[in-house]
Design an enzyme around this catalytic site. Structure first.
Site, PDB file in Angstrom:
ATOM      1  N   HIS A   1      -8.441   3.901   6.009  1.00 47.23           N
ATOM      2  CA  HIS A   1      -7.476   3.639   4.937  1.00 47.23           C
ATOM      3  C   HIS A   1      -6.777   4.921   4.474  1.00 47.23           C
ATOM      4  CE1 HIS A   1      -5.570   1.384   1.763  1.00 47.23           C
ATOM      5  NE2 HIS A   1      -6.088   2.164   0.830  1.00 47.23           N
TER       6      HIS A   1
ATOM      7  N   ASN B   1      -0.131   3.599  11.314  1.00 43.02           N
ATOM      8  CA  ASN B   1      -1.082   4.035  12.356  1.00 43.02           C
ATOM      9  C   ASN B   1      -0.823   3.195  13.595  1.00 43.02           C
ATOM     10  OD1 ASN B   1      -2.406   1.946  10.354  1.00 43.02           O
ATOM     11  ND2 ASN B   1      -3.323   1.559  12.364  1.00 43.02           N
TER      12      ASN B   1
ATOM     13  N   MET C   1      -2.591  -7.189   6.928  1.00 46.52           N
ATOM     14  CA  MET C   1      -3.467  -8.102   6.182  1.00 46.52           C
ATOM     15  C   MET C   1      -2.768  -8.740   4.989  1.00 46.52           C
ATOM     16  SD  MET C   1      -6.805  -5.634   6.118  1.00 46.52           S
ATOM     17  CE  MET C   1      -7.209  -4.588   7.518  1.00 46.52           C
ATOM     18  N   SER C   2      -1.466  -8.851   5.063  1.00 47.47           N
ATOM     19  CA  SER C   2      -0.738  -9.416   3.918  1.00 47.47           C
ATOM     20  C   SER C   2       0.482 -10.173   4.423  1.00 47.47           C
ATOM     21  CB  SER C   2      -0.310  -8.295   2.968  1.00 47.47           C
ATOM     22  OG  SER C   2       0.643  -7.462   3.598  1.00 47.47           O
TER      23      SER C   2
ATOM     24  N   HIS D   1      -4.541  -9.745  -2.193  1.00 48.77           N
ATOM     25  CA  HIS D   1      -4.858  -9.967  -0.779  1.00 48.77           C
ATOM     26  C   HIS D   1      -5.888 -11.076  -0.648  1.00 48.77           C
ATOM     27  CE1 HIS D   1      -3.387  -5.758  -0.804  1.00 48.77           C
ATOM     28  NE2 HIS D   1      -2.897  -6.064   0.385  1.00 48.77           N
TER      29      HIS D   1
ATOM     30  N   ALA E   1       2.084  -2.014   4.649  1.00 46.25           N
ATOM     31  CA  ALA E   1       1.615  -1.035   5.626  1.00 46.25           C
ATOM     32  C   ALA E   1       1.068  -1.845   6.792  1.00 46.25           C
ATOM     33  CB  ALA E   1       0.529  -0.177   5.015  1.00 46.25           C
TER      34      ALA E   1
ATOM     35  N   SER F   1       0.818  -1.228   0.000  1.00 47.92           N
ATOM     36  CA  SER F   1       0.000   0.000   0.000  1.00 47.92           C
ATOM     37  C   SER F   1       0.836   1.255   0.000  1.00 47.92           C
ATOM     38  CB  SER F   1      -0.865   0.060   1.273  1.00 47.92           C
ATOM     39  OG  SER F   1      -1.989  -0.734   1.144  1.00 47.92           O
TER      40      SER F   1
ATOM     41  N   HIS G   1      -2.968   0.581  -5.047  1.00 42.73           N
ATOM     42  CA  HIS G   1      -2.204  -0.518  -5.624  1.00 42.73           C
ATOM     43  C   HIS G   1      -2.329  -0.450  -7.149  1.00 42.73           C
ATOM     44  CE1 HIS G   1      -1.678  -3.136  -1.937  1.00 42.73           C
ATOM     45  NE2 HIS G   1      -2.406  -2.133  -1.522  1.00 42.73           N
TER      46      HIS G   1
ATOM     47  N   TYR H   1      -8.236 -11.066   1.497  1.00 42.34           N
ATOM     48  CA  TYR H   1      -9.574 -10.496   1.744  1.00 42.34           C
ATOM     49  C   TYR H   1     -10.303 -10.113   0.457  1.00 42.34           C
ATOM     50  CZ  TYR H   1      -7.171  -5.967   1.340  1.00 42.34           C
ATOM     51  OH  TYR H   1      -6.409  -4.916   0.906  1.00 42.34           O
ATOM     52  N   GLU H   2      -9.572 -10.077  -0.659  1.00 42.58           N
ATOM     53  CA  GLU H   2     -10.227  -9.792  -1.939  1.00 42.58           C
ATOM     54  C   GLU H   2     -11.027 -11.007  -2.421  1.00 42.58           C
ATOM     55  OE1 GLU H   2      -7.704  -7.324  -4.805  1.00 42.58           O
ATOM     56  OE2 GLU H   2      -6.218  -8.031  -3.378  1.00 42.58           O
TER      57      GLU H   2
HETATM   58  N1  HPA Z   1      -4.406  -3.264  10.946  1.00 40.25           N
HETATM   59  C1  HPA Z   1      -4.314  -4.100   9.903  1.00 40.25           C
HETATM   60  N2  HPA Z   1      -3.752  -3.770   8.754  1.00 40.25           N
HETATM   61  C2  HPA Z   1      -3.254  -2.532   8.645  1.00 40.25           C
HETATM   62  C3  HPA Z   1      -3.304  -1.604   9.688  1.00 40.25           C
HETATM   63  C4  HPA Z   1      -3.921  -2.000  10.912  1.00 40.25           C
HETATM   64  O1  HPA Z   1      -4.010  -1.243  11.886  1.00 40.25           O
HETATM   65  N3  HPA Z   1      -2.709  -0.477   9.239  1.00 40.25           N
HETATM   66  C5  HPA Z   1      -2.307  -0.722   7.973  1.00 40.25           C
HETATM   67  N4  HPA Z   1      -2.636  -1.962   7.607  1.00 40.25           N
END
Ligand code: HPA
Length: 271
Positions: free
Chosen positions: A247, A236, A212-213, A84, A114, A31, A62, A86-87
């Site tokens: 996001h 974050n 998530m990856s 991903h 990320a 990301s 992406h 989740y896709e």
């Molecule tokens: N959680 C999961 N995936 C993420 C996060 C998060 O806080 N930040 C960026 N990708």
């Protein structure tokens, strides 16, 4: 030949036809971190949608293409964007590009993402060297029949992230005055961000960051015998550590630190 072997034969033949030659490093750019691919010299860019047996990526931020060429004097095959779980793709689909990198001769994979910071000492914008992971996705890309030509049935994950690369990345970060955190990446399936209770659990379990990856890709890299360097951009603080998550913030933070990130990866590749 197995089905996977047949597919790889088709994909690698296609890539060679397009001018992709020998590969030293596979790169997966997460990301907001895909701009590094724009610095590849003598680049050949191929949209994922054209590559036989690739899925189609759908996430904002992406770009979705393969970029082959030279970066820091090394032959790289970079993914600008990734697939991903989740896709809705199977883990085999998500990790197929890592198979392709290995089949094209890569000896190493550089994987970036990320991630949310779980470690209380982290601040958004920090980069984190991934020293290990926890696969909390509830799935594994190696479930199913094992293709012995690709790797062992029961791969060792003791050194999935290559210790020799930690030293290089840390040395480069020091030289560049980039504060490089280190820690354990815990992979969730997404697409929901975690709940505050899940983050408290993650911390107790030993996670420093969540995302998530990456974990499925690194499992396939280990299966394929690839060395791995993993870098997270802490975009974050994880759920419960700040008021809310979105996001847009993830994209904003990667924008802010992408220059540092690019320099770190380029100099590490050079070494
Ligand atoms: N959680 C999961 N995936 C993420 C996060 C998060 O806080 N930040 C960026 N990708």
């Amino acid at each position: 030949m197995t089905k996977l072997g047949e597919m790889l034969k088709e994909t690698t033949a296609f890539l060679k036809e397009k001018g992709v030659g020998e590969v030293d490093f596979g790169l997966i750019l997460g990301s907001g971190l895909g701009e590094l691919a724009d610095e590849v010299e003598d680049a050949i860019a191929i949209p994922f949608s054209e590559v036989p047996h690739f899925a189609v990526s759908t996430v904002v931020g992406h770009a979705g293409k393969l970029v082959y060429g030279t970066l820091s004097g090394k032959k790289v095959l970079a993914m600008q964007g990734r697939f991903h779980y989740y896709e809705g793709h199977s883990m085999q689909k998500v990790t197929y590009p890592v198979r392709v990198m290995a089949a094209m001769g890569a000896h190493s994979l550089v994987v970036t993402n990320a991630a949310g910071g779980v470690n209380e000492n982290f601040t958004p914008g920090n980069l984190m060297l991934i020293t290990d992971h926890i696969n909390f996705t509830g799935d594994n890309p190696l479930i199913g029949e094992n293709d012995e030509a690709m790797g062992p049935r029961f791969p060792d994950m003791s050194h999935a992230y290559t210790p020799a690369y930690f030293e290089i990345a840390k040395k480069v970060a020091k030289e560049q005055n980039v504060p490089l955190q280190e820690g354990v990446y815990m992979g969730y399936s997404g697409p929901t961000y975690e709940t505050p209770a899940e983050i408290r659990m993650s911390r107790v379990m030993g996670a420093d960051a969540v995302g998530m990856s990456t974990v499925s890709e690194v499992i396939v890299a280990a299966h394929s015998g690839l060395k791995v360097l993993g870098i997270s951009c802490i975009t974050n603080l994880a759920a419960g550590m700040q008021s809310s998550l979105n996001h847009a913030e993830v994209v904003e933070t990667t924008e802010r630190v992408k220059a540092q990130f690019k320099e770190l990866i380029k100099a590490t590749l050079a070494e």
